[in-house]
Motif scaffolding. Structure first.
Motif, mmCIF file in Angstrom:
data_model
loop_
_atom_site.group_PDB
_atom_site.id
_atom_site.type_symbol
_atom_site.label_atom_id
_atom_site.label_comp_id
_atom_site.label_asym_id
_atom_site.label_seq_id
_atom_site.Cartn_x
_atom_site.Cartn_y
_atom_site.Cartn_z
ATOM 1 N N SER A 190 0.849 -1.189 0.000
ATOM 2 C CA SER A 190 0.000 0.000 0.000
ATOM 3 C C SER A 190 0.884 1.238 0.000
ATOM 4 N N ILE A 191 0.254 2.410 -0.058
ATOM 5 C CA ILE A 191 0.988 3.654 0.085
ATOM 6 C C ILE A 191 1.329 3.827 1.561
ATOM 7 N N VAL A 192 2.605 3.991 1.851
ATOM 8 C CA VAL A 192 3.074 4.094 3.236
ATOM 9 C C VAL A 192 3.478 5.538 3.524
ATOM 10 N N PHE A 193 2.972 6.079 4.618
ATOM 11 C CA PHE A 193 3.361 7.417 5.052
ATOM 12 C C PHE A 193 4.511 7.300 6.040
ATOM 13 N N ILE A 194 5.618 7.984 5.722
ATOM 14 C CA ILE A 194 6.782 7.991 6.610
ATOM 15 C C ILE A 194 6.717 9.268 7.441
ATOM 16 N N ASP A 195 6.329 9.150 8.688
ATOM 17 C CA ASP A 195 6.159 10.337 9.529
ATOM 18 C C ASP A 195 7.511 11.015 9.742
ATOM 19 N N PRO A 196 7.663 12.263 9.285
ATOM 20 C CA PRO A 196 8.946 12.948 9.430
ATOM 21 C C PRO A 196 9.179 13.527 10.818
ATOM 22 N N VAL A 197 8.204 13.374 11.710
ATOM 23 C CA VAL A 197 8.291 13.970 13.044
ATOM 24 C C VAL A 197 8.339 12.878 14.107
ATOM 25 N N SER A 198 9.283 13.014 15.036
ATOM 26 C CA SER A 198 9.303 12.172 16.236
ATOM 27 C C SER A 198 9.440 13.089 17.436
ATOM 28 N N TYR A 199 8.913 12.662 18.560
ATOM 29 C CA TYR A 199 8.943 13.547 19.728
ATOM 30 C C TYR A 199 8.906 12.750 21.024
ATOM 31 N N GLU A 200 9.362 13.393 22.086
ATOM 32 C CA GLU A 200 9.309 12.801 23.418
ATOM 33 C C GLU A 200 9.504 13.890 24.461
ATOM 34 N N MET A 201 9.143 13.565 25.701
ATOM 35 C CA MET A 201 9.310 14.497 26.800
ATOM 36 C C MET A 201 10.638 14.212 27.489
ATOM 37 N N LEU A 202 11.477 15.238 27.577
ATOM 38 C CA LEU A 202 12.745 15.111 28.283
ATOM 39 C C LEU A 202 12.573 15.520 29.741
ATOM 40 N N GLU A 203 13.597 15.270 30.524
ATOM 41 C CA GLU A 203 13.572 15.648 31.930
ATOM 42 C C GLU A 203 13.360 17.154 32.059
ATOM 43 N N GLY A 204 12.594 17.548 33.081
ATOM 44 C CA GLY A 204 12.299 18.961 33.273
ATOM 45 C C GLY A 204 11.125 19.429 32.436
ATOM 46 N N SER A 221 1.831 16.670 11.373
ATOM 47 C CA SER A 221 2.528 15.841 12.369
ATOM 48 C C SER A 221 3.200 16.708 13.429
ATOM 49 N N PHE A 222 3.790 17.822 12.994
ATOM 50 C CA PHE A 222 4.457 18.723 13.934
ATOM 51 C C PHE A 222 3.451 19.311 14.922
ATOM 52 N N ILE A 223 2.316 19.777 14.425
ATOM 53 C CA ILE A 223 1.296 20.380 15.295
ATOM 54 C C ILE A 223 0.756 19.354 16.285
ATOM 55 N N ILE A 224 0.533 18.133 15.822
ATOM 56 C CA ILE A 224 0.078 17.060 16.719
ATOM 57 C C ILE A 224 1.112 16.804 17.808
ATOM 58 N N ALA A 225 2.393 16.759 17.431
ATOM 59 C CA ALA A 225 3.464 16.499 18.392
ATOM 60 C C ALA A 225 3.520 17.587 19.460
ATOM 61 N N VAL A 226 3.494 18.842 19.038
ATOM 62 C CA VAL A 226 3.570 19.956 19.996
ATOM 63 C C VAL A 226 2.359 19.957 20.926
ATOM 64 N N ASN A 227 1.174 19.777 20.358
ATOM 65 C CA ASN A 227 -0.031 19.771 21.198
ATOM 66 C C ASN A 227 -0.033 18.608 22.182
ATOM 67 N N ASN A 228 0.423 17.436 21.752
ATOM 68 C CA ASN A 228 0.490 16.289 22.663
ATOM 69 C C ASN A 228 1.464 16.545 23.804
ATOM 70 N N GLY A 233 2.273 18.407 29.704
ATOM 71 C CA GLY A 233 2.860 19.335 30.660
ATOM 72 C C GLY A 233 4.124 20.022 30.214
ATOM 73 N N ALA A 234 4.429 20.027 28.930
ATOM 74 C CA ALA A 234 5.665 20.660 28.442
ATOM 75 C C ALA A 234 5.686 22.142 28.801
ATOM 76 N N VAL A 235 6.842 22.604 29.294
ATOM 77 C CA VAL A 235 7.013 24.015 29.649
ATOM 78 C C VAL A 235 7.997 24.709 28.715
ATOM 79 N N ALA A 236 8.650 23.957 27.833
ATOM 80 C CA ALA A 236 9.604 24.511 26.873
ATOM 81 C C ALA A 236 9.797 23.485 25.760
ATOM 82 N N PHE A 237 10.419 23.935 24.660
ATOM 83 C CA PHE A 237 10.592 23.041 23.510
ATOM 84 C C PHE A 237 11.992 23.124 22.925
ATOM 85 N N ILE A 238 12.446 21.988 22.392
ATOM 86 C CA ILE A 238 13.634 21.919 21.551
ATOM 87 C C ILE A 238 13.184 21.389 20.196
ATOM 88 N N PHE A 239 13.393 22.186 19.156
ATOM 89 C CA PHE A 239 13.049 21.777 17.790
ATOM 90 C C PHE A 239 14.338 21.429 17.059
#
Length: 397
Positions: A190-204, A221-228, A233-239
């Motif tokens: 099938s047509i496979v979507f390769i998600d270009p975004v990965s994310y996780e919560m770091l310490e702090g 994908s980026f907007i979903i990641a940031v909102n999630n 409880g994210a208080v800051a971001f690293i892009f």
């Protein structure tokens, strides 16, 4: 007699391709001369090209491929523009490009690596909603046979070739699982979507978002990641846009509009000098941020970092980027190939051309060798071996 038949075939082929080739040459000619180009000169130049083809056909003693000659002529014409971003793709190159363009491809939906101990391909990733995902293949499975044929000792490249099939076809895979059992699985293509975004919560409660490109689907994908991450409880971001090779303008502007307050976020200029300005709305993500870049942050990636810096939205960490300010358009040709041409340029909010200034220079320059970056990617952001990431964390804490 044989030579005349070849010549006749040659001339008939010329007649068939004349209109398409002439159109291509006219487009390229107008790039150089604009509307002032004389039609008599155009006719003379194209006649010279056909004259050379006729000489090859009637005088050359070796073998030749007409398609290769025409491809070479088009490639040379585009290369003569002296624009590193413009290039020609023949039919095979264009088909290969389309297979992996826009973060999609036709396949079963796994990433693999060689497994020499068991003999086969170890699954290192399964793309969401792919045929492999639906069939139940999981990370750690070792594919040992394809349609009943063992793949032990066969290179990954050859295995991938054997797996290339049309959408809707199926393949039977023999999979060795951690439970010590072999499992037979039928996987549909099938047509496979390769998600270009990965994310996780770091310490702090620092949200880490890695963006590998700005191709189709990246903004969503980026907007979903940031909102999630904000919900967690994210208080800051690293892009992290290191080794990101850019992508589509509309994806980049969607992301910038999502993050930034009201203001100019993209200024494009076409070949006639007409400007088009994209403006973001008032909504923004009002949290501290750091952007990671390196020398392979390319096009949209360096523009992304520059815009967040000019809005004083984020610190930037890493290495100076490449420097690019031209937009390309991919134009399909009748022969199955395509021409990629620079058709516009873009400026930052402060009307900076990243090409003219030699790229974007981050606030904090921290060199990282290719080996260090590779190890950091392999082990992930929690490994503590990425000095650029560590600097970003320090700035946010």
């Amino acid at each position: 007699m044989e030579r005349k038949e070849v010549s006749l075939k040659f001339m008939l082929t010329l007649v068939i391709i004349t209109s398409a080739l002439t159109a291509t040459l006219v487009i390229l000619i107008f790039i150089f001369y604009g509307n002032e180009y004389d039609h008599d000169e155009q006719s003379s130049d194209t006649s010279r090209f056909y004259e050379v083809l006729e000489l090859i056909d009637t005088r050359f003693i070796g073998n030749y491929d007409l398609e290769q000659i025409i491809d070479a002529a088009i490639r040379a014409a585009v290369d003569s523009l002296d624009d590193q971003w413009s290039h020609f793709m023949n039919q095979a190159e264009y088909e290969a490009f389309l297979e992996t363009a826009d973060n999609t491809y036709a396949g079963i939906g796994v990433t693999v690596d060689s497994d020499y101990e068991i003999g086969g391909m170890r699954v290192t990733g399964v793309h969401r909603d792919s045929g492999a995902y639906t069939a139940g293949i999981i990370i750690g499975d070792v594919i040992t046979a394809i349609d009943g044929e063992s793949i032990a000792g066969i290179s990954i490249a050859d295995i991938r070739l054997s797996l290339r099939r049309p959408i809707g076809d199926t393949v039977n895979l023999t999979v060795f699982r951690a439970d010590g059992e072999f499992h037979e699985m039928t996987v549909i293509y099938s047509i496979v979507f390769i998600d270009p975004v990965s994310y996780e919560m770091l310490e702090g409660y620092i949200g880490y978002v890695q963006l590998r490109n700005f191709d189709v689907g990246s903004a969503d994908s980026f907007i979903i990641a940031v909102n999630n991450l904000i919900e967690q409880g994210a208080v800051a971001f690293i892009f992290d846009v290191r080794s990101n090779n850019g992508g589509r303008v509309n994806e980049i502007t969607q992301i910038l509009d999502f993050l930034l307050p009201e203001g100019d976020i993209f200024i494009s200029i076409n070949r006639t000098g007409v400007e088009n300005i994209t403006v973001s709305d008032e909504y923004m993500i009002d949290l501290p941020a750091v952007v990671l870049v390196n020398s392979n942050s390319f096009s949209g990636a360096e523009f992304f970092a520059a815009m967040l810096s000019e809005f004083e939205y984020a610190y930037t960490v890493g290495e100076p980027t490449t420097g690019k300010n031209r937009m390309q358009t991919t134009i399909a040709l009748d022969n199955g190939g395509a021409v990629v041409l620079s058709t516009g340029e873009y400026l930052t909010r402060n009307r900076v051309s990243l090409f003219d200034v030699g790229g974007f220079t981050p606030d904090f320059i921290i060199p990282l060798t290719a080996e260090q970056y590779r190890d950091a990617l392999t082990l992930g952001p929690d490994a503590g071996i990425d000095p650029q990431l560590e600097k970003a964390i320090y700035l946010l804490t």
